[in-house]
Enzyme design. Structure first.
Site, PDB file in Angstrom:
ATOM      1  N   ASP A  92       0.760  -0.895  -0.028  1.00 58.14           N
ATOM      2  CA  ASP A  92      -0.221   0.065  -0.101  1.00 58.14           C
ATOM      3  C   ASP A  92       1.115   1.272   0.107  1.00 58.14           C
ATOM      4  O   ASP A  92       2.195   1.034  -0.104  1.00 58.14           O
ATOM      5  CB  ASP A  92      -1.014   0.022   1.237  1.00 58.14           C
ATOM      6  CG  ASP A  92      -2.242   0.688   0.892  1.00 58.14           C
ATOM      7  OD1 ASP A  92      -2.266   1.793   0.899  1.00 58.14           O
ATOM      8  OD2 ASP A  92      -3.170  -0.067   1.081  1.00 58.14           O
ATOM      9  N   ASN A 133      -5.102  -4.250  -6.720  1.00 58.36           N
ATOM     10  CA  ASN A 133      -6.406  -4.010  -6.084  1.00 58.36           C
ATOM     11  C   ASN A 133      -6.436  -2.238  -5.930  1.00 58.36           C
ATOM     12  O   ASN A 133      -7.543  -1.639  -5.585  1.00 58.36           O
ATOM     13  CB  ASN A 133      -6.734  -4.773  -4.850  1.00 58.36           C
ATOM     14  CG  ASN A 133      -7.562  -4.051  -4.023  1.00 58.36           C
ATOM     15  OD1 ASN A 133      -8.725  -4.349  -4.053  1.00 58.36           O
ATOM     16  ND2 ASN A 133      -7.208  -3.359  -2.928  1.00 58.36           N
ATOM     17  N   TYR A 174     -13.358   7.821 -12.863  1.00 56.61           N
ATOM     18  CA  TYR A 174     -13.416   6.385 -12.177  1.00 56.61           C
ATOM     19  C   TYR A 174     -14.193   5.393 -12.968  1.00 56.61           C
ATOM     20  O   TYR A 174     -13.543   4.386 -13.411  1.00 56.61           O
ATOM     21  CB  TYR A 174     -14.308   6.432 -10.818  1.00 56.61           C
ATOM     22  CG  TYR A 174     -14.019   5.193  -9.981  1.00 56.61           C
ATOM     23  CD1 TYR A 174     -13.309   4.806  -9.103  1.00 56.61           C
ATOM     24  CD2 TYR A 174     -15.414   4.277 -10.283  1.00 56.61           C
ATOM     25  CE1 TYR A 174     -13.269   3.762  -8.330  1.00 56.61           C
ATOM     26  CE2 TYR A 174     -15.242   3.022  -9.439  1.00 56.61           C
ATOM     27  CZ  TYR A 174     -14.053   2.681  -8.590  1.00 56.61           C
ATOM     28  OH  TYR A 174     -14.351   1.671  -7.924  1.00 56.61           O
ATOM     29  N   LYS A 193     -12.159   2.068 -14.962  1.00 53.23           N
ATOM     30  CA  LYS A 193     -12.557   0.884 -14.596  1.00 53.23           C
ATOM     31  C   LYS A 193     -13.081   0.430 -15.952  1.00 53.23           C
ATOM     32  O   LYS A 193     -12.833  -0.889 -15.979  1.00 53.23           O
ATOM     33  CB  LYS A 193     -13.828   0.758 -13.521  1.00 53.23           C
ATOM     34  CG  LYS A 193     -13.360   1.098 -12.289  1.00 53.23           C
ATOM     35  CD  LYS A 193     -12.100   0.418 -11.811  1.00 53.23           C
ATOM     36  CE  LYS A 193     -11.940   0.879 -10.145  1.00 53.23           C
ATOM     37  NZ  LYS A 193     -10.738  -0.231  -9.409  1.00 53.23           N
ATOM     38  N   ILE A 203     -19.178  -1.469  -1.854  1.00 51.47           N
ATOM     39  CA  ILE A 203     -18.807  -2.498  -0.569  1.00 51.47           C
ATOM     40  C   ILE A 203     -18.289  -1.648   0.597  1.00 51.47           C
ATOM     41  O   ILE A 203     -17.922  -0.475   0.316  1.00 51.47           O
ATOM     42  CB  ILE A 203     -17.497  -3.020  -1.225  1.00 51.47           C
ATOM     43  CG1 ILE A 203     -17.825  -3.936  -2.529  1.00 51.47           C
ATOM     44  CG2 ILE A 203     -16.923  -4.172  -0.051  1.00 51.47           C
ATOM     45  CD1 ILE A 203     -18.805  -4.908  -2.404  1.00 51.47           C
TER      46      ILE A 203
HETATM   47  P1  NAP Z   1      -9.997   1.468   0.361  1.00 49.66           P
HETATM   48  O1  NAP Z   1     -10.318   0.789   1.522  1.00 49.66           O
HETATM   49  O2  NAP Z   1      -9.819   2.825   0.312  1.00 49.66           O
HETATM   50  O3  NAP Z   1      -8.493   0.770   0.012  1.00 49.66           O
HETATM   51  C1  NAP Z   1      -7.802   1.177  -1.064  1.00 49.66           C
HETATM   52  C2  NAP Z   1      -6.255   1.461  -0.574  1.00 49.66           C
HETATM   53  O4  NAP Z   1      -5.279   1.595  -1.660  1.00 49.66           O
HETATM   54  C3  NAP Z   1      -5.996   2.461   0.400  1.00 49.66           C
HETATM   55  O5  NAP Z   1      -5.245   1.785   1.392  1.00 49.66           O
HETATM   56  C4  NAP Z   1      -5.410   3.417  -0.202  1.00 49.66           C
HETATM   57  O6  NAP Z   1      -4.491   4.366   0.545  1.00 49.66           O
HETATM   58  C5  NAP Z   1      -4.557   2.352  -1.293  1.00 49.66           C
HETATM   59  N1  NAP Z   1      -4.154   3.561  -2.465  1.00 49.66           N
HETATM   60  C6  NAP Z   1      -4.377   4.587  -3.014  1.00 49.66           C
HETATM   61  N2  NAP Z   1      -3.669   5.063  -3.750  1.00 49.66           N
HETATM   62  C7  NAP Z   1      -2.753   4.161  -4.064  1.00 49.66           C
HETATM   63  C8  NAP Z   1      -1.616   4.024  -4.898  1.00 49.66           C
HETATM   64  N3  NAP Z   1      -1.251   5.123  -5.553  1.00 49.66           N
HETATM   65  N4  NAP Z   1      -0.572   2.910  -4.544  1.00 49.66           N
HETATM   66  C9  NAP Z   1      -0.962   1.960  -3.556  1.00 49.66           C
HETATM   67  N5  NAP Z   1      -2.029   2.025  -2.730  1.00 49.66           N
HETATM   68  C10 NAP Z   1      -2.921   2.963  -2.937  1.00 49.66           C
HETATM   69  O7  NAP Z   1     -10.722   1.093  -0.935  1.00 49.66           O
HETATM   70  P2  NAP Z   1     -11.351  -0.218  -1.215  1.00 49.66           P
HETATM   71  O8  NAP Z   1     -12.908  -0.002  -1.428  1.00 49.66           O
HETATM   72  O9  NAP Z   1     -11.006  -1.397  -0.460  1.00 49.66           O
HETATM   73  O10 NAP Z   1     -11.297  -0.454  -2.794  1.00 49.66           O
HETATM   74  C11 NAP Z   1     -10.189  -1.179  -3.529  1.00 49.66           C
HETATM   75  C12 NAP Z   1     -10.367  -1.518  -4.962  1.00 49.66           C
HETATM   76  O11 NAP Z   1     -11.852  -1.942  -5.131  1.00 49.66           O
HETATM   77  C13 NAP Z   1     -10.392  -0.367  -5.615  1.00 49.66           C
HETATM   78  O12 NAP Z   1      -9.797  -0.640  -6.943  1.00 49.66           O
HETATM   79  C14 NAP Z   1     -11.843   0.015  -5.758  1.00 49.66           C
HETATM   80  O13 NAP Z   1     -11.917   0.996  -7.050  1.00 49.66           O
HETATM   81  C15 NAP Z   1     -12.420  -1.135  -6.083  1.00 49.66           C
HETATM   82  N6  NAP Z   1     -13.828  -0.917  -5.686  1.00 49.66           N
HETATM   83  C16 NAP Z   1     -14.368  -0.654  -4.429  1.00 49.66           C
HETATM   84  C17 NAP Z   1     -15.714  -0.624  -4.468  1.00 49.66           C
HETATM   85  C18 NAP Z   1     -16.316   0.039  -3.053  1.00 49.66           C
HETATM   86  O14 NAP Z   1     -17.721   0.129  -2.917  1.00 49.66           O
HETATM   87  N7  NAP Z   1     -15.607   0.016  -1.955  1.00 49.66           N
HETATM   88  C19 NAP Z   1     -16.615  -0.792  -5.305  1.00 49.66           C
HETATM   89  C20 NAP Z   1     -16.157  -1.305  -6.472  1.00 49.66           C
HETATM   90  C21 NAP Z   1     -14.649  -1.306  -6.653  1.00 49.66           C
HETATM   91  P3  NAP Z   1      -4.711   5.600   1.312  1.00 49.66           P
HETATM   92  O15 NAP Z   1      -6.017   5.118   2.033  1.00 49.66           O
HETATM   93  O16 NAP Z   1      -3.599   5.922   2.034  1.00 49.66           O
HETATM   94  O17 NAP Z   1      -5.164   6.352   0.005  1.00 49.66           O
END
Ligand code: NAP
Length: 250
Positions: free
Chosen positions: A37, A90, A156, A160, A189
Site C-alpha cells: 500500500d 487492487n 473512475y 474501470k 462495498i
Molecule cells: P480503500 O479501503 O480506500 O482501500 C484502497 C487502498 O489503496 C487504500 O489503503 C489506499 O491508500 C490505497 N491506495 C490508494 N492509492 C494508492 C496508490 N497509488 N498505490 C498504492 N496504494 C494506493 O478502498 P476499497 O474500497 O477497498 O477499494 C479497493 C479496490 O476496489 C479499488 O480498486 C476500488 O476501485 C475497488 N472497488 C471498490 C468498491 C467499493 O464500493 N468500496 C466498489 C467497486 C470497486 P490511502 O487510504 O492511503 O489512499
C-alpha cells in the site's frame, strides 16, 4: 478446497478494505503474502495481523502509479520467497465528483494514474516474474462501474471500463503461457473508500440501489477473488466477474 501452499502473492492497496480482506484470506489459504500500500507502517500493521494469525506476510510500500515501485515490489516478493505466482492489482481511488464539463484536470490524471496506469505497471512487472515461476494468476480489481456509468464519476468509470479491456488483452497474450488474468467487478462495498466520504443517509441510499437491499462486504469480494486465483478456476481467464447483489441485473 483451495490451497495456496507454496504460492507467493502480491496484493496492492492491501492496508484497507477489499485488499486487506484478500490478503487475509490468501494467507489463511496458505499463501505467502506481500501486503502493499502507500504507507509502510499500514502495510506492516496488516502483515502483523496475518503473521499473528499463523500466516506468512511482509509489508512493502509501493505507489502503484510509479512503474519503478511496481518493479521493486515484484523484486521484493522474489527476494523473500524465490518466486511470484499470484497478484491482485487492487489499489484504487474514487477521485473527484463533478460532471465532465467541470471535471478537474488534475483529478482526472490522478485517477487514471492509479486505477489504470497502476494496473498496467503492475502486470508489466508481475507477468515476467510469473513466467520465471512457471505460471501464475492475476486478478485486477474493477467495479460494476466498468460496465455501467455513474454520474459525476467520469474518471473512475472510464478507468474501470479501460481496465476490463486491458485485462482481456493481457489474458489473450498469456493464455498459452500459464498465466490467467481476470477482472472482478464489485458493486458498492463497505470500506473506507465509501465510509470516509459518505454519511449514513448516503450509504443507505446506495444500499437501496442493490436489489439485495444492502451493500457488500470486503470478504464477499475476497471470496470471488481467491476462487479466481485458485486452480479451481483453471479454465477461467480474460473475463469480468461481478459480485454485485444484482446491481447490474436491473
Ligand atoms: P480503500 O479501503 O480506500 O482501500 C484502497 C487502498 O489503496 C487504500 O489503503 C489506499 O491508500 C490505497 N491506495 C490508494 N492509492 C494508492 C496508490 N497509488 N498505490 C498504492 N496504494 C494506493 O478502498 P476499497 O474500497 O477497498 O477499494 C479497493 C479496490 O476496489 C479499488 O480498486 C476500488 O476501485 C475497488 N472497488 C471498490 C468498491 C467499493 O464500493 N468500496 C466498489 C467497486 C470497486 P490511502 O487510504 O492511503 O489512499
Amino acid at each position: 478446497m483451495i490451497d495456496f501452499a507454496d504460492k507467493t502473492a502480491i496484493v496492492t492497496g492491501a492496508a484497507s478494505g477489499i485488499g486487506a480482506a484478500v490478503a487475509r484470506e490468501l494467507a489463511a489459504l496458505g499463501a505467502r503474502v506481500v501486503v502493499s500500500d502507500l504507507d509502510q507502517s499500514a502495510c506492516e500493521r496488516v502483515a502483523a495481523e496475518i503473521t499473528g494469525a499463523a500466516g506468512t506476510a511482509w509489508g512493502h510500500a509501493a505507489d502503484v502509479a510509479d512503474p519503478q515501485a511496481n518493479a521493486d515490489l515484484v523484486a521484493f516478493a522474489e527476494a523473500q520467497t524465490g518466486a511470484l505466482h499470484l497478484a491482485v492489482n487492487n489499489a484504487g481511488i474514487g477521485g473527484a465528483q463533478a460532471p465532465v464539463g467541470e471535471y478537474p484536470l488534475e483529478a482526472w490524471r490522478k485517477v487514471m494514474a492509479v486505477n489504470l496506469d497502476g494496473v498496467f505497471y503492475g502486470m508489466r512487472a508481475q507477468i515476467p516474474a510469473m513466467e520465471r515461476a512457471g505460471g501464475g494468476a492475476i486478478v485486477n480489481m474493477g467495479s460494476i462501474l466498468g460496465s455501467v456509468g455513474f454520474a459525476n464519476s467520469s474518471a473512475y468509470v472510464a478507468s474501470k471500463h479501460a481496465l476490463i479491456g486491458l485485462t482481456r488483452t493481457a489474458a489473450m497474450e498469456y493464455g498459452t503461457r500459464g498465466i490467467r488474468i481476470n477482472t472482478v467487478g464489485p458493486a458498492f462495498i463497505q470500506t473506507p473508500l465509501l465510509t470516509d466520504n459518505l454519511d449514513q443517509a448516503m450509504l443507505d441510499g446506495l444500499a437501496g440501489l442493490h436489489p439485495v437491499g444492502r451493500i457488500g462486504t470486503p470478504e464477499e469480494v475476497s471470496a470471488l477473488t481467491c476462487f479466481l486465483l485458485s486452480d479451481r478456476a483453471s479454465f477461467i481467464t480474460g473475463s469480468y466477474h461481478l459480485v454485485d447483489g444484482a446491481y447490474t441485473a436491473q
